[in-house]
Each structure stands twice: as structure tokens, then as C-alpha cells.
Design an enzyme around this catalytic site. Sequence first.
Site, PDB file in Angstrom:
ATOM      1  CG  ASP A 101       7.441   1.546  -1.044  1.00 61.86           C
ATOM      2  OD1 ASP A 101       7.303   0.619  -0.217  1.00 61.86           O
ATOM      3  OD2 ASP A 101       6.790   1.677  -2.132  1.00 61.86           O
TER       4      ASP A 101
HETATM    5  N1  URA Z   1       2.117   1.774  -2.113  1.00 64.95           N
HETATM    6  C1  URA Z   1       3.369   1.848  -2.502  1.00 64.95           C
HETATM    7  O1  URA Z   1       3.757   1.269  -3.786  1.00 64.95           O
HETATM    8  N2  URA Z   1       4.227   2.479  -1.841  1.00 64.95           N
HETATM    9  C2  URA Z   1       4.115   3.074  -0.896  1.00 64.95           C
HETATM   10  O2  URA Z   1       5.007   3.547  -0.297  1.00 64.95           O
HETATM   11  C3  URA Z   1       2.931   3.146  -0.432  1.00 64.95           C
HETATM   12  C4  URA Z   1       1.999   2.379  -1.108  1.00 64.95           C
END
Ligand code: URA
Length: 229
Positions: A101
Amino acid sequence: MRLDKFICESTELTRSLAKRVIKSGEVTCNGDVVKDASFKVKDDTEVCIEGRQIKIVGERYIMMHKPVDTICSTIDEEYQSVLGLMDIEKVDTLHIAGRLDVDTTGLVLITSDGQWSHKITSPKKDCGKRYLIEAAASLDPALVETFAEGIKLKSEDGLTKPALLEIIDEYHARLTISEGKYHQVKRMFAAVGNRVVNLHREAVGEIELDADLEEGEWRFLTDAEIASI
Ligand code: URA
């Protein structure tokens, strides 16, 4: 391999531009000017353009320490793509093996090899991804078992695959998952009434984020790292 194809695979030039450069007499093979685009380049042929040797780019395997406010997309959108942080040739041949993310930091693997990245992203391949988590509320030790048994995520059928939760202290833990569902880690913690405030990926399979890489820095993987996937 034909000389024009060799040039395309080693530079940013298109086939027609490669042919033009060859015609112009700027290309040498083992020191001799070659103006024939169909000239056969052998494994030991030294090809130069304007005196500078060029080499076939081949498959590439890279790790990056992703900073916050960057995205794991091949193009810039509201935020800059992690690929935009790299000064590297033929960036358009690279893709990201497992996204993070925008607010997640840590290990991102980047490659040109689709079969290799499939082994990382396919849930069937069981490739573990280890995250360091800071939670908003204190971590109940009972969560270790809950996560191992699988969690029912909002708007999903079934349970997540068994995940390994290692509690470090009241608000910090390591979580290893082998799937890559959308926002999976954050949704797992939301499902048990907690919230992730900081998320950092430390490892993918046996590949650990290199502690020498500052945020935004990258390096090529070693042969052992590539083979470990
Ligand atoms: N899980 C998440 O919620 N975000 C990420 O960036 C990676 C795994």
C-alpha cells in the site's frame, strides 16, 4: 542473434532505429564496422555503438526499500511509482512482484521475469511474506491462535490461510502470511477489532530486506536470493 535484434535487446532503440544506427556506420563488432543488420552476433562478439560496448539486458531481479507515499504501480498516479525512483534502462520491461500500500514501507521485489514473480504472488506457491506491525490497540496473546486458525475477512467467503503471528510487545508484532489479498494485513487486524498504524515488509520467502538500503534505495538480487524463490 541478428545484430539489429541484439541492439534492441541491449538498448532503448527500436528495430528501425537500430537499423539506422547500423547503416550510419556507428556500430562495430569486434572492432570492425558492420553495416549489415542481419550480421550474426555470437556469444563472444563485442558489439559497440560509438565505441561503447553494449550487452544484452537479460532477466533482472531487484529489491527496493519502498518509502511511504509511493505506489507499487508501473505508472505514476496520485503518488509516484516505485519504478520512478529507479535510474535504470528498459524500466518498461519491469513489474512489481506483490504490491504494498501507499503507506506501507519495506521490501518490494521488482523483476522482468513473470514466471519468477508468479511464484511469489500465487497463493498456491505458499511464499511467506513477513511484516512488522504496529497496532493501535494492545495485542492480545490469544490472537496467535486466531491468526493460525484463519480469519474471516469482511466481504470474503472462507478463512485466510494459517498465518504466523509473533508478538514482540504490547503494540508490535511480526505477521507472516502466504496470500496477498487486497489490504490483507490491515483487514486481518480490523477483523479482530484492532488497527494497523504502521506496516513494514521485512521479508518475502527467504529474501530479507537489506539493512544497508535506505528508503528509496535498491539493488540487484544475488544469485542465491533469486534461486531461493
Ligand atoms: N497488507 C496490507 O494491508 N497492506 C500492505 O501493504 C501489504 C499487506
